[in-house]
Design a protein around this motif. Structure first.
Motif, mmCIF file in Angstrom:
data_model
loop_
_atom_site.group_PDB
_atom_site.id
_atom_site.type_symbol
_atom_site.label_atom_id
_atom_site.label_comp_id
_atom_site.label_asym_id
_atom_site.label_seq_id
_atom_site.Cartn_x
_atom_site.Cartn_y
_atom_site.Cartn_z
ATOM 1 N N ASP A 179 0.585 -0.939 -0.146
ATOM 2 C CA ASP A 179 0.398 -0.273 0.028
ATOM 3 C C ASP A 179 0.762 1.306 -0.268
ATOM 4 O O ASP A 179 0.235 2.658 -0.554
ATOM 5 N N ALA A 180 1.875 0.881 0.631
ATOM 6 C CA ALA A 180 2.799 2.121 0.822
ATOM 7 C C ALA A 180 3.298 2.499 -0.263
ATOM 8 O O ALA A 180 3.112 3.747 -0.786
ATOM 9 N N GLY A 181 4.105 1.288 -0.837
ATOM 10 C CA GLY A 181 4.481 1.691 -2.519
ATOM 11 C C GLY A 181 4.112 2.412 -3.259
ATOM 12 O O GLY A 181 4.075 3.058 -4.659
ATOM 13 N N TRP A 182 2.417 1.832 -3.488
ATOM 14 C CA TRP A 182 1.179 2.469 -5.049
ATOM 15 C C TRP A 182 1.053 3.603 -4.483
ATOM 16 O O TRP A 182 0.906 4.555 -5.351
ATOM 17 N N LYS A 183 0.842 3.923 -3.243
ATOM 18 C CA LYS A 183 0.710 5.375 -2.776
ATOM 19 C C LYS A 183 2.254 6.326 -2.980
ATOM 20 O O LYS A 183 1.646 7.844 -3.130
ATOM 21 N N GLU A 184 3.173 5.502 -2.917
ATOM 22 C CA GLU A 184 4.273 6.986 -3.295
ATOM 23 C C GLU A 184 4.094 7.257 -5.014
ATOM 24 O O GLU A 184 4.508 7.748 -5.370
ATOM 25 N N MET A 185 4.054 5.669 -5.236
ATOM 26 C CA MET A 185 4.069 5.682 -7.385
ATOM 27 C C MET A 185 3.018 6.952 -7.584
ATOM 28 O O MET A 185 2.849 7.540 -8.658
ATOM 29 N N GLU A 186 1.172 7.160 -6.889
ATOM 30 C CA GLU A 186 0.250 7.798 -7.239
ATOM 31 C C GLU A 186 0.796 9.114 -7.013
ATOM 32 O O GLU A 186 0.564 9.904 -7.628
ATOM 33 N N ALA A 187 1.721 8.994 -6.409
ATOM 34 C CA ALA A 187 2.087 10.626 -5.622
ATOM 35 C C ALA A 187 2.600 11.302 -7.084
ATOM 36 O O ALA A 187 2.265 12.132 -6.330
ATOM 37 N N ILE A 188 3.841 10.615 -6.983
ATOM 38 C CA ILE A 188 4.886 10.898 -8.297
ATOM 39 C C ILE A 188 3.922 11.302 -9.722
ATOM 40 O O ILE A 188 4.271 11.990 -10.542
ATOM 41 N N LEU A 189 3.114 9.867 -9.803
ATOM 42 C CA LEU A 189 3.034 9.975 -11.361
ATOM 43 C C LEU A 189 0.773 9.809 -11.292
ATOM 44 O O LEU A 189 0.511 8.341 -11.628
ATOM 45 N N PRO A 190 0.269 10.651 -10.794
ATOM 46 C CA PRO A 190 -0.678 10.717 -9.942
ATOM 47 C C PRO A 190 -2.016 9.843 -10.561
ATOM 48 O O PRO A 190 -3.357 9.169 -11.341
ATOM 49 N N TYR A 191 -1.668 10.421 -12.626
ATOM 50 C CA TYR A 191 -2.572 9.705 -13.701
ATOM 51 C C TYR A 191 -2.716 8.717 -13.525
ATOM 52 O O TYR A 191 -3.424 7.944 -14.442
ATOM 53 N N MET A 192 -0.852 8.230 -13.516
ATOM 54 C CA MET A 192 -1.692 6.279 -13.572
ATOM 55 C C MET A 192 -2.718 5.944 -13.041
ATOM 56 O O MET A 192 -3.253 4.865 -13.508
ATOM 57 N N ALA A 193 -2.969 6.293 -12.014
ATOM 58 C CA ALA A 193 -4.519 5.935 -11.180
ATOM 59 C C ALA A 193 -5.900 5.429 -12.020
ATOM 60 O O ALA A 193 -6.864 5.243 -12.247
ATOM 61 N N ILE A 194 -5.303 6.830 -12.947
ATOM 62 C CA ILE A 194 -6.890 6.667 -13.354
ATOM 63 C C ILE A 194 -6.612 5.770 -14.774
ATOM 64 O O ILE A 194 -7.717 5.517 -15.403
ATOM 65 N N MET A 195 -5.489 5.596 -15.423
ATOM 66 C CA MET A 195 -5.166 4.579 -16.447
ATOM 67 C C MET A 195 -5.911 3.614 -16.129
ATOM 68 O O MET A 195 -6.108 2.701 -16.915
ATOM 69 N N HIS A 196 -5.479 2.814 -15.191
ATOM 70 C CA HIS A 196 -5.077 2.040 -14.165
ATOM 71 C C HIS A 196 -4.797 1.639 -12.968
ATOM 72 O O HIS A 196 -4.237 2.150 -12.437
ATOM 73 N N GLU A 197 -6.774 1.516 -12.408
ATOM 74 C CA GLU A 197 -6.924 0.925 -11.169
ATOM 75 C C GLU A 197 -5.856 0.026 -10.870
ATOM 76 O O GLU A 197 -5.624 -0.509 -10.953
#
Length: 427
Positions: A179-197
């Motif tokens: 969870d921490a790793g994903w949140k770190e990545m999402e903070a750096i590349l926020p549109y990734m979470a929209i492209m790929h849930e």
């Protein structure tokens, strides 16, 4: 099925990524690049294996046939001259993680040899183009609790290590790290979470387990590695797919049941090895206009390039991905008929979006798994919940961002449309 066909209260909000070609870096992005640039990385066999040994306190990697593959893997990564410091750091860390996990897996099997006798009972295996909806289908089927699936937190740490024991403050340390790793990545590349849930509980591809044998197309998605691509495509994948089965056996030993649902787009180009390894599986092959999938991948790659590449150049993904998709689909067309018809279903996107219930019933029929009212209710609930989450979407524009039209891209895939009744979507 109400979850798939109901109307939304409002259409998703369209997001145009305006700085694809000339990124404006956030403070978090610049900080990540600056931090990684201070860390020297050596893509050497000794560096990877010695780090994994030190991390685990173990030394037995099992059969050493993976060493040749790992050598090419590392050579290809070292040759990626446009890789950013973030990419180099991440790829080294990921490779060490695979080596360390392999050590832990081999140690587990050594201590519990009965693992190799565990049956993987008639798995349901999903294969389809990347970025084309296979993740959604996998997540949907995994909502049936009679099936064993692979959440992300378990995929990246399948064998618990010392310190992973539950505590009152942290019932699942592996989940917490994921969870921490994903949140770190999402903070750096926020549109990734929209492209790929994604989330720690997201049902993962089995490619994370294939990579333990250092033979998959995984690193192609994270770096530009033509040497690895050509080497991987030349290999008989029977051995690496057997290692995937070994990993599934170990995970079943740690936590059943033994009826799995897994997926990976790579399976489309490895159908002979897949069928040889899992001869009693139900194979679900999804089909969709490849232009939509390529378009999504091109945009994702160009967006991520602000962090993963030294220089952002749309010609880089455009020169790689359409040809890579073509190779994947040519192998699928070549080998599709080796799969037994009574165990295989081709799922077409336009039919699925109209009414998925008949398709689900056919998947379950071929899998010889009763589609009970309880299971169907769980599947409907999954669809309803995931429809409601889609409040934003990325707007893709091939001509603006890559100087190519959908029709121009589609020309190279004529052989695929000739073989399967796929409807063009992107205009």
């Amino acid at each position: 099925m109400t979850g798939a066909t109901r109307k939304r209260d409002a259409d998703p909000i369209g997001i145009h990524i305006a700085d694809l070609h000339n990124p404006v870096l956030s403070a978090a992005q610049q900080a990540a690049l600056d931090a990684s640039s201070t860390i020297p990385i050596a893509f050497s066999m000794d560096a990877v294996l010695d780090t994994a040994r030190a991390e685990t306190g173990l030394d037995d990697f099992g059969s050493d046939d993976f060493l040749e593959r790992l050598a090419i893997w590392l050579q290809a990564l070292a040759e990626d001259e446009n890789a950013s410091s973030v990419t180099r750091f991440n790829m080294f860390q990921m490779t060490v993680r695979f080596a360390a996990t392999r050590l832990r897996l081999e140690d587990l099997v050594k201590r519990h040899p009965e693992i190799l006798g565990i049956e993987i009972d008639r798995p349901i295996i999903v294969a389809g183009l990347p970025r084309s909806g296979t993740t959604h289908l996998l997540g949907l089927l995994s909502a049936d609790t009679r099936l064993r699936s692979l959440p992300w937190w378990e995929a990246i740490a399948p064998v618990p290590s010392p310190g992973d024991e539950p505590t009152a403050d942290n019932p699942n340390p592996r989940w917490t790290r994921a969870d921490a790793g994903w949140k770190e990545m999402e903070a750096i590349l926020p549109y990734m979470a929209i492209m790929h849930e994604f989330s720690a509980d997201h049902i993962s591809e089995d490619i994370e387990l294939q990579a333990l044998d250092f033979s998959s197309y995984l690193i192609e998605w994270l770096a530009y590695v033509p040497r690895w691509r050509d080497y991987y495509l030349s290999l008989d994948q029977t051995g690496p797919y057997a290692y995937l089965k070994k990993a599934l056996q170990a995970l079943t030993f740690l936590k059943g049941p033994n009826r799995w649902v897994i997926k990976c787009p790579q399976h489309m180009e490895q159908l002979p090895a897949l069928y040889k390894t899992f001869p009693d599986a139900t194979f679900v092959i999804t089909h969709r206009d490849p232009v939509g999938s390529v378009r999504s991948q091109l945009t994702m790659a160009l967006y991520a390039a602000r962090m993963l590449r030294k220089k952002v150049d749309p010609a880089e993904p455009l020169g790689y991905w359409p040809a890579r998709y073509e190779e994947l689909l040519r192998r699928c067309v070549r080998d599709r008929d080796i799969l037994p018809e009574e165990q295989t279903i081709d799922v077409y996107f336009d039919q699925w979006t109209k009414d998925p219930d008949p398709i689900l019933r056919e998947i379950y029929r071929r899998a010889d798994l009763p589609l009970t009212d309880e299971a169907l209710t769980a599947l409907h609930a999954y669809l309803d919940a995931h429809e409601e989450k889609q409040t934003h979407r990325i707007v893709y524009d091939l001509e603006r961002d890559f100087g190519v039209t959908a029709d121009e891209l589609r020309q190279r895939f004529g052989f695929y449309f000739d073989r399967f009744p796929v409807k063009p979507e992107v205009r």
